[in-house]
Write a protein that holds these residues in place. Sequence first.
Motif, short mmCIF file in Angstrom:
data_model
loop_
_atom_site.label_atom_id
_atom_site.label_comp_id
_atom_site.label_asym_id
_atom_site.label_seq_id
_atom_site.Cartn_x
_atom_site.Cartn_y
_atom_site.Cartn_z
N GLY A 76 -7.26 -10.33 5.85
CA GLY A 76 -8.54 -10.02 6.45
C GLY A 76 -8.54 -9.84 7.95
N THR A 77 -7.35 -9.93 8.59
CA THR A 77 -7.28 -9.79 10.05
C THR A 77 -6.44 -8.59 10.44
N ASP A 78 -6.75 -8.04 11.63
CA ASP A 78 -5.97 -6.95 12.23
C ASP A 78 -5.80 -5.79 11.25
N LEU A 79 -6.89 -5.35 10.64
CA LEU A 79 -6.83 -4.38 9.56
C LEU A 79 -6.83 -2.94 10.08
N THR A 80 -6.07 -2.09 9.39
CA THR A 80 -6.10 -0.64 9.58
C THR A 80 -6.44 -0.01 8.24
N PRO A 81 -7.54 0.78 8.15
CA PRO A 81 -7.91 1.37 6.86
C PRO A 81 -6.82 2.28 6.31
N ARG A 82 -6.47 2.05 5.08
CA ARG A 82 -5.56 2.92 4.33
C ARG A 82 -5.98 2.84 2.87
N ASN A 83 -6.58 3.92 2.39
CA ASN A 83 -7.13 3.91 1.04
C ASN A 83 -6.11 4.43 0.03
N ASN A 84 -5.39 3.49 -0.58
CA ASN A 84 -4.52 3.74 -1.73
C ASN A 84 -3.23 4.48 -1.42
N MET A 85 -2.97 4.78 -0.14
CA MET A 85 -1.71 5.42 0.22
C MET A 85 -1.44 5.20 1.70
N LEU A 86 -0.15 4.95 2.05
CA LEU A 86 0.24 4.79 3.45
C LEU A 86 1.71 5.14 3.60
N SER A 87 2.16 5.09 4.85
CA SER A 87 3.57 5.28 5.15
C SER A 87 3.97 4.25 6.19
N TYR A 88 5.20 3.75 6.08
CA TYR A 88 5.71 2.84 7.11
C TYR A 88 7.18 3.14 7.38
N ASN A 89 7.64 2.68 8.55
CA ASN A 89 9.01 2.90 8.96
C ASN A 89 9.87 1.74 8.46
N ILE A 90 10.90 2.05 7.71
CA ILE A 90 11.68 1.00 7.06
C ILE A 90 12.61 0.28 8.03
N THR A 91 12.88 0.86 9.20
CA THR A 91 13.78 0.19 10.14
C THR A 91 13.09 -0.95 10.88
N ASP A 92 11.77 -0.82 11.12
CA ASP A 92 11.06 -1.89 11.82
C ASP A 92 9.90 -2.48 11.02
N GLY A 93 9.60 -1.87 9.89
CA GLY A 93 8.54 -2.40 9.03
C GLY A 93 7.14 -2.11 9.49
N GLU A 94 6.96 -1.24 10.46
CA GLU A 94 5.63 -1.00 11.03
C GLU A 94 4.96 0.22 10.41
N LEU A 95 3.64 0.16 10.34
CA LEU A 95 2.83 1.25 9.79
C LEU A 95 3.03 2.52 10.60
N ASN A 96 3.19 3.66 9.90
CA ASN A 96 3.21 4.96 10.56
C ASN A 96 1.77 5.40 10.78
N THR A 97 1.35 5.40 12.04
CA THR A 97 -0.05 5.70 12.35
C THR A 97 -0.40 7.16 12.13
N GLY A 98 0.57 8.07 12.16
CA GLY A 98 0.29 9.49 12.01
C GLY A 98 0.10 9.94 10.58
N PHE A 99 0.37 9.07 9.62
CA PHE A 99 0.21 9.44 8.22
C PHE A 99 -0.91 8.57 7.67
N ALA A 100 -2.10 9.17 7.50
CA ALA A 100 -3.29 8.38 7.17
C ALA A 100 -4.11 9.03 6.07
N PRO A 101 -3.55 9.18 4.87
CA PRO A 101 -4.32 9.75 3.77
C PRO A 101 -5.42 8.80 3.32
N SER A 102 -6.38 9.32 2.60
CA SER A 102 -7.43 8.49 2.04
C SER A 102 -7.81 9.06 0.69
N LEU A 103 -7.59 8.30 -0.36
CA LEU A 103 -7.88 8.73 -1.72
C LEU A 103 -8.88 7.75 -2.33
#
Length: 799
Positions: A76-103
């Motif tokens: 419930g904290t520090d949330l970024t909306p991602r509806n049912n799909m996202l992308s992240y970088n596997i080397t650092d584990g961080e969310l890819n902010t440029g890929f933001a689909p919403s389904l």
Amino acid sequence: MTIGVVLAPLMGLAHLERAEAASWPVVIDRTSDHVTADSLPTVQIDGVAFSQAMIGDDVFVGGQFTNARPAGAAAGTDLTPRNNMLSYNITDGELNTGFAPSLNSQVGKVVVSPDKSRVYAAGAFTAANGENRYRLAAYDAVSGALIPGFSPALNSSVTAIAVTNETVYAAGWFTVANGQSRQRLAAFSASNGALLGWAPTAQDDITSMVLSPDGSQIVVGGKFQTLNNAPAVGMGALDAVTGDLLPWQSNTVIRNGNAQSGISSLTVDDDTIYGTNFNYGTGNYEGAFAVNPDGGTIKWLADCHGDTLDAFQMNDVVYSVGHTHDCSNIYGFSDDEPRGNYAAMSFTKEATGLVRKNQQSGRGYGDFEGQPAPSIYYWFPQMQPGTLTNSRQAGWTITGNGDYLSIGGEFPIVNRKKQHGLVRFAVPAKAPKKEGPLHRGFFFNPTVTALGSAGARISWKANEDRDDQSLTYWVVRSDKPSTPIFTTTEVAPFWDRGTLQYLDTTVVPGSTYRYRVYVKDADGNQTNSDYISVTIPEGEALSGYPLQVLQDGAQNYWRLDESSGDTFADYVSGDDLTKQGGVTSSTESALANDPNRSASFNGQSADGSAGTATAQAGPNEFTLETWFRTDTSSGGKIIGFGQSSSGNSSSYDRHLYMDNSGRLTFGVFPGTAKTIRSTDAYRDNQWHHTVATLSPAGMKLYVDGEKVAEDTTTTSGEAYTGYWRLGGDNLRGWPNAGSSYYFNGLMDETAVYPTALTAGQVSEHYALGTAQIPNEAPVAEFSSVASGLSVAFDGSGSV
């Protein structure tokens, strides 16, 4: 003369040696290309991840969730909306902010195009990024933009997709695609979403599909019985151009394809298709499998019971996720040791041996004895099952890029740390390698017992590690803490955490000593127990017979010489026998030159027995040894293995018992009763020494130093967890049983070994006990080879 004695090392090493000799699959250690069990910080989700795909270092995740949050952030904290799909970088584990689909609804499958330009999503949604997309959508892999020209329309959920750069194949619950009739299978142009002529049919759910490596076939898996109205149970191959059904061999072996069983996933590499199965009792198989893409012949079956949901090959290691709870058919853990669900496992890419006979018969599982099997890699990260799907699952999907592995699911905790829905693991070169032995301090404390003035027995349960089964132990005494008095490296998988022991005979009677045990893994991660104290009493040392028993590697040794109390002490592992009211003490001794006491058993029901307290899996290599004296005419069980520690067991074998005439029978139950029997009777009120062994060489029975019966064809007993019992237990249904199941007489010097004693060792024990050879301590230099460990002693107590 003082010596240090190693007592009954672990059995794991011996298991491996036997497996190699018999062409069985073997549990093996990780390689440098296998990920460690270190869970790496990864973006989290507030739901469940069902599917993943990768392009380079980017992981694309589909599932049922509405938000992402950084690793370590509370729910419930520090949330970024991602509806049912996202992308992240596997080397650092961080969310890819440029890929933001919403389904607007669940994404069940995510697949990338072979040219890595597109990411396809399939599921139950009807809108993507605010536009109409009926169960299929495509995104630009770089910009994250919705592909405008691809907009097929299906009237129900899409559950599986396979793609080329030109064609998108889909499967699901639909009956209409782009306004035309399609029965669960359809194909579309990747350029404009137009429906193609490919139109095979399935009569029930399809859960997964892949394109064969050569592109000629679409291989599908699910809960169906037919494809194109022809028999194809759970799995089949369709021509990628015509949709015709092609021959597929594996569905004649794996028969999962109905409402409660099926294929849960299919993945592919250059030369193999990997699948996973679920079975709620109407199919015949659970676990992962590998098949040849051309014709579907089976490469191997990882015959591990428990729903398995996905598999992925990386660096010639096949990783799987699910809730596996029994791998005993391929020589891993069983349901009963104790039963647990293991969310992630890994196997060799190639077969290494054969599946053995089903060890859990009668539970609805098929028997795949003789099928090729892979080896299990020792890698067991811990994941807590989630609650969102109500299916008791942790991981649902697994993928990787050669350096990192990504697991997605609904787990809230990984390796006892909060980490929801997504987690990464890395190969050793990129991992912290901090996963070490799990138990420390009080939870790893040894039992230290003074064995009269002969020395101090230090015994401890083997530790466990999530990604190392070979651990190094050393024992330190407080008066010389920088110099270990004993060191050994042992194989200790979590399901075979036997007991290690060491007898320190370099002690002075009347003195008090403190002992501590240390353990470390191959990466140097180390922990230790607390110090435990013991005072060595003054008195006589052990005689030659008990020292020889210890030297020959007994894992349990009950001298039965207690004159009072409720237990008989185990001189080796500390697994003391609890005696019932009908077991008392006798002043008589079976040993000619060792006036210790013995135990008297009254032969009256379960009151006249004693049993161990620690449950263990029934061994298939062991020796039973005891001395007895009786004039009973009602027979009874002398020693055996049973499902209960007291009372009458419901499973019972590995036992030595007497008939009314005094003849001895040794029996095991590998599906049917197998027995060998003495010719002579021994109810003559004289002491007799008897030994029974089971091993790959068969069954053997010795009495008074001589072999009296043998069966070279029987090499195993019944698979169950139980306890060692002295003086009696159930014998119902066994041939040549006496009128009583319980033994009326004296017993002394009872031991259990993890290996089969040789005829020479049996003869030597009898001679020592009857004083036919000098009853004194062994010579200063000897070897202990119990369970495959060879240790030489120089008489000073050091190894």
